[in-house]
Motif scaffolding. Structure first.
Motif, PDB file in Angstrom:
ATOM      1  N   GLU A 284       0.848  -1.204   0.000  1.00 12.83           N
ATOM      2  CA  GLU A 284       0.000   0.000   0.000  1.00 12.83           C
ATOM      3  C   GLU A 284       0.888   1.261   0.000  1.00 12.83           C
ATOM      4  O   GLU A 284       0.585   2.247  -0.665  1.00 12.83           O
ATOM      5  CB  GLU A 284      -0.907  -0.014   1.235  1.00 12.83           C
ATOM      6  CG  GLU A 284      -2.055   0.976   1.198  1.00 12.83           C
ATOM      7  CD  GLU A 284      -3.266   0.477   0.414  1.00 12.83           C
ATOM      8  OE1 GLU A 284      -3.377  -0.740   0.190  1.00 12.83           O
ATOM      9  OE2 GLU A 284      -4.087   1.311   0.021  1.00 12.83           O
ATOM     10  N   VAL A 287       1.995   2.754  -3.300  1.00 14.98           N
ATOM     11  CA  VAL A 287       1.029   3.642  -3.952  1.00 14.98           C
ATOM     12  C   VAL A 287       1.137   5.041  -3.345  1.00 14.98           C
ATOM     13  O   VAL A 287       1.060   6.047  -4.054  1.00 14.98           O
ATOM     14  CB  VAL A 287      -0.407   3.078  -3.816  1.00 14.98           C
ATOM     15  CG1 VAL A 287      -1.408   3.993  -4.520  1.00 14.98           C
ATOM     16  CG2 VAL A 287      -0.486   1.663  -4.376  1.00 14.98           C
ATOM     17  N   VAL A 369      -6.261   0.978   6.256  1.00 15.32           N
ATOM     18  CA  VAL A 369      -5.154   1.920   6.026  1.00 15.32           C
ATOM     19  C   VAL A 369      -5.054   2.176   4.534  1.00 15.32           C
ATOM     20  O   VAL A 369      -4.774   1.260   3.762  1.00 15.32           O
ATOM     21  CB  VAL A 369      -3.810   1.349   6.512  1.00 15.32           C
ATOM     22  CG1 VAL A 369      -2.746   2.455   6.472  1.00 15.32           C
ATOM     23  CG2 VAL A 369      -3.915   0.764   7.901  1.00 15.32           C
ATOM     24  N   LYS A 370      -5.304   3.394   4.129  1.00 17.90           N
ATOM     25  CA  LYS A 370      -5.306   3.732   2.707  1.00 17.90           C
ATOM     26  C   LYS A 370      -4.002   4.392   2.300  1.00 17.90           C
ATOM     27  O   LYS A 370      -3.383   5.102   3.100  1.00 17.90           O
ATOM     28  CB  LYS A 370      -6.470   4.675   2.393  1.00 17.90           C
ATOM     29  CG  LYS A 370      -7.826   4.031   2.663  1.00 17.90           C
ATOM     30  CD  LYS A 370      -8.946   4.965   2.282  1.00 17.90           C
ATOM     31  CE  LYS A 370     -10.277   4.519   2.878  1.00 17.90           C
ATOM     32  NZ  LYS A 370     -10.633   3.135   2.584  1.00 17.90           N
ATOM     33  N   ALA A 371      -3.632   4.186   1.049  1.00 17.14           N
ATOM     34  CA  ALA A 371      -2.419   4.799   0.515  1.00 17.14           C
ATOM     35  C   ALA A 371      -2.468   6.311   0.721  1.00 17.14           C
ATOM     36  O   ALA A 371      -1.473   6.936   1.098  1.00 17.14           O
ATOM     37  CB  ALA A 371      -2.275   4.460  -0.960  1.00 17.14           C
ATOM     38  N   ARG A 372      -3.625   6.876   0.481  1.00 10.32           N
ATOM     39  CA  ARG A 372      -3.792   8.331   0.652  1.00 10.32           C
ATOM     40  C   ARG A 372      -3.425   8.760   2.075  1.00 10.32           C
ATOM     41  O   ARG A 372      -2.766   9.780   2.289  1.00 10.32           O
ATOM     42  CB  ARG A 372      -5.261   8.700   0.365  1.00 10.32           C
ATOM     43  CG  ARG A 372      -5.614  10.135   0.634  1.00 10.32           C
ATOM     44  CD  ARG A 372      -7.098  10.405   0.392  1.00 10.32           C
ATOM     45  NE  ARG A 372      -8.003   9.603   1.211  1.00 10.32           N
ATOM     46  CZ  ARG A 372      -8.221   9.806   2.516  1.00 10.32           C
ATOM     47  NH1 ARG A 372      -7.594  10.774   3.157  1.00 10.32           N
ATOM     48  NH2 ARG A 372      -9.077   9.039   3.180  1.00 10.32           N
TER      49      ARG A 372
ATOM     50  N   ARG B  60      -1.382  -2.878  -6.404  1.00 14.27           N
ATOM     51  CA  ARG B  60      -0.569  -2.886  -5.188  1.00 14.27           C
ATOM     52  C   ARG B  60      -1.352  -2.356  -3.994  1.00 14.27           C
ATOM     53  O   ARG B  60      -0.831  -2.213  -2.903  1.00 14.27           O
ATOM     54  CB  ARG B  60       0.676  -2.015  -5.401  1.00 14.27           C
ATOM     55  CG  ARG B  60       1.667  -2.605  -6.383  1.00 14.27           C
ATOM     56  CD  ARG B  60       2.799  -1.631  -6.660  1.00 14.27           C
ATOM     57  NE  ARG B  60       2.462  -0.688  -7.719  1.00 14.27           N
ATOM     58  CZ  ARG B  60       2.576   0.636  -7.621  1.00 14.27           C
ATOM     59  NH1 ARG B  60       2.999   1.187  -6.503  1.00 14.27           N
ATOM     60  NH2 ARG B  60       2.254   1.416  -8.629  1.00 14.27           N
ATOM     61  N   SER B  63      -6.352  -1.669   0.294  1.00 12.74           N
ATOM     62  CA  SER B  63      -7.274  -1.038   1.241  1.00 12.74           C
ATOM     63  C   SER B  63      -8.671  -1.014   0.626  1.00 12.74           C
ATOM     64  O   SER B  63      -8.847  -1.286  -0.557  1.00 12.74           O
ATOM     65  CB  SER B  63      -6.802   0.381   1.542  1.00 12.74           C
ATOM     66  OG  SER B  63      -6.608   1.090   0.326  1.00 12.74           O
TER      67      SER B  63
END
Lengths: 448, 188
Positions: A284, A287, A369-372, B60, B63
């Motif tokens: 993640e 990203v 948990v987001k990449a952002r 990849r 989420s």
């Protein structure tokens, strides 16, 4: 010929077990077990895998069965999660102390209380000091490939291997996985040849009570005491590093997939800022690094693949002289910080590295948990560094950190405005500041 | 990357639909596909979601989807229970199982709408499981028609990959019928 199937992490692990020609599987079939052992039971029942499948009444017994089966020369497997792994804790030490090449999957999940079935890595990280090698997978392809590698590693160094992958996030997410050719796997991983087999024809006493001092055996040979045996386990685990790297290289040559040995990197060559993590979280983070690059921040990722033995030399080499290091992890060592963060800092000691290291505790008990969010946290940390804070407290990302009786609100849900400010304020000048402030003059550059 | 979120109720085949779409997209040549259920326990009849991500490169990101490009609603009653539009991008596409035509559906905002009577199609083709119509296959047909992402040909292939014999035949008939009957209203 390529054989790609769309499958979950649990299916990938089950096929990895089948391809490894495991001979004994033991499992406790109820929560917190996963569909992994269910799939294996189908392989055994359908005759696709010629193995003994032993169901028992608890995870503690599961590992006792694995230890016994391994001691009589079988290639063995089990898997568990969270409280199942905790219940095995005592037997984890016995497996490693007996130097048996057992492989297990830990499908990472949080631990109680309060009760949770969701993902984090507290379960396996809490077993860090049991003498097991721990490898964390970032996607389902890596699970199947790592399992096959795990047997070759374990059987070379006589140290058990725990293959860890994130519950739900990988265990229940389907993605394309190339299934390795069974004959190629057979060549890569020949049948297990134990150095010693416990049998009625050659009776031995294994793991008797041992004294603090070295003693002569009945033949008059001076034998190891407890400390010598512990030292040998430590040396074998440390030495596993070379085997892990070589196994990964050999696997890459045969199957064309390189998962990085002890660790892997993403856009790290010219990166000033490094995000690091284990498992799917590190994926993640790649990203997030892309998002940061779009904002002209030179970000890269280091994915820690092997947590034990800890990749000290690799870490020193790859982190080198960066401007800032942000450690994201799904575990907490209560009373201190994330376990990975502590280990990383320890590895840097003596290298002269002065890069600020910020620790983020994320995703406990399955909080998404987001990449952002990883990118925003990075921006927020860069802002803090630029304003002179080089060693802040560990940040709990996306967590309302309000404590009753306290007027202080920390990062996370309660502090949206702060995040907003950080997003707006990042600029080239700040970046310049960080690099000057963070690493200081170029003395004591990290040794390669 | 295109993100698809599936809204349905436990037992409606939401998770399987998300899987078949991922497999079909892979067969069509997308290198990156993932499909995932809502993480956690599931209950029959309770609202749940599943997701499919489709991209040209390996994915990849694992989420949960924040704002999907396309939302597929297997049960129109969910529109009153779940804030479906909150997880859909502005200007995104919503595909609904309803007796209404696309231009009769009122959801407000700026969205493309596709409508198909998946229940009628399932019943007509005797796609019934445990007394309930199997609506996920017709919605895959509507997806092929309105989604402009994975073609009918490859969703058929995906279904054949998953199913065998008589089940495949009935499902493919229903898939094609839904493809034909889907009505579309472009975003205004």
């Amino acid at each position: 010929m390529s054989n790609v199937q769309i499958m979950t992490g649990n299916q990938a692990a089950a096929i990895g077990v089948k391809l490894s020609n495991v001979q004994v599987i033991s499992a406790y079939p109820i929560t917190p077990q996963t569909s992994l052992t269910e799939a294996i039971s189908q392989f055994v029942e359908g005759g696709e895998l010629k193995a003994e499948y032993i169901r028992v009444e608890s995870e503690h017994s599961v590992l006792a069965v694995c230890i016994s089966a391994s001691a009589v020369g079988a290639r063995v497997f089990t898997s568990t999660s969270s409280h199942g792994l905790l219940y095995m804790h005592e037997q984890l030490h016995w497996a490693a102390g007996s130097r048996l090449p057992i492989v297990m999957c830990c499908v990472n999940r949080g631990v109680g209380a309060p009760w949770s079935i969701f993902n984090d890595q507290q379960d396996s990280v809490a077993q860090r000091d049991t003498g097991w090698i721990q490898i964390y997978c970032r996607n389902n392809q890596e699970i199947i490939d790592t399992l096959i590698q795990a047997y070759r590693i374990a059987e070379a160094v006589y140290v058990p291997v725990m293959v860890c992958y994130d519950g739900f996030v990988l265990s229940h997410t389907m993605m394309p996985v190339e299934v390795p050719d069974a004959d190629l796997v057979k060549d890569f991983l020949p049948p297990y040849k134990p150095h010693m087999i416990l049998s009625p024809e050659d009776p031995r006493n294994i793991n008797p009570v041992i004294f603090p001092w070295r003693r002569q055996d009945p033949e008059g040979v001076l034998r190891d005491g407890y400390m010598e045996l512990r030292y040998k386990l430590q040396k074998a685990t440390e030495g596993a590093r070379d085997i892990i790297v070589a196994t990964n290289r050999a696997y890459t040559e045969v199957f064309g997939r390189d998962h990085g040995g002890m660790l892997w990197t993403y856009r790290a060559d010219d990166a000033e800022v490094i995000l690091t993590a284990m498992g799917s979280l590190a994926s993640e983070a790649t990203v997030a690094a892309d998002m940061l690059r779009e904002r002209e921040i030179k970000a890269g990722v280091v994915g820690i693949r092997v947590f034990r033995p800890f990749p000290k030399e690799e870490v020193r080499e790859v982190f080198g002289n960066r401007c800032a290091i942000f450690v994201f992890e799904k575990d907490i060592s209560y009373g201190y910080e994330g376990a990975l963060c502590s280990d990383l800092k320890a590895a840097f000691y003596g290298t002269g590295s002065r890069a600020p290291i910020h620790n983020y505790i994320v995703g406990l008990g399955g909080r998404d948990v987001k990449a952002r969010e990883l990118a925003e946290a990075t921006l927020s940390s860069l802002e803090a560094i630029a304003s002179g804070t080089t060693e802040p407290e560990t940040t709990w990302l996306n967590c309302d950190t309000y404590l009753p009786g306290s007027e202080v609100r920390g990062q996370g849900l309660g502090d949206r405005r702060q995040e907003e400010k950080c997003r707006i304020n990042y600029s080239r000048s700040i970046k310049k500041n960080i690099c000057c402030r963070g690493t200081g003059p170029a003395r004591g550059v990290a040794s390669p | 990357m295109q993100e698809v979120i599936w809204h349905g109720r436990g037992g409606q085949g939401v998770v399987v639909a998300a899987q078949i779409l991922a497999e079909s997209a892979y067969l069509q040549g997308f290198k990156g596909v993932t499909s995932a259920p809502t993480f956690g326990p599931e209950r029959r009849g309770a609202p749940l979601t599943a997701s499919t991500r489709i991209a040209n490169e390996p994915i990849r990101m694992f989420s949960q989807i924040e704002r999907a490009d396309i939302a597929v609603v297997l049960d129109a009653s969910l529109l009153e229970v779940v804030d479906i539009l909150a997880s859909l991008k502005e200007g995104g596409l919503i595909i609904i199982n309803t007796q209404l035509k696309a231009d009769e559906v009122e959801i407000g905002g700026c969205y493309g709408i596709a409508a198909v009577d998946a229940v009628a199609i399932a019943l007509k083709h005797r796609l019934i499981k445990e007394g309930a119509p199997i609506v996920n296959t017709p919605l895959l047909g509507a997806f092929a028609r309105a989604g402009d992402l994975v073609s009918l040909e490859y969703i058929e292939k995906g279904l054949r990959w998953k199913l065998s014999g008589g089940a495949a035949t009935a499902n493919i008939l229903a898939l094609n019928a839904a493809f034909e009957e889907t009505t579309i209203k472009n975003k205004s």
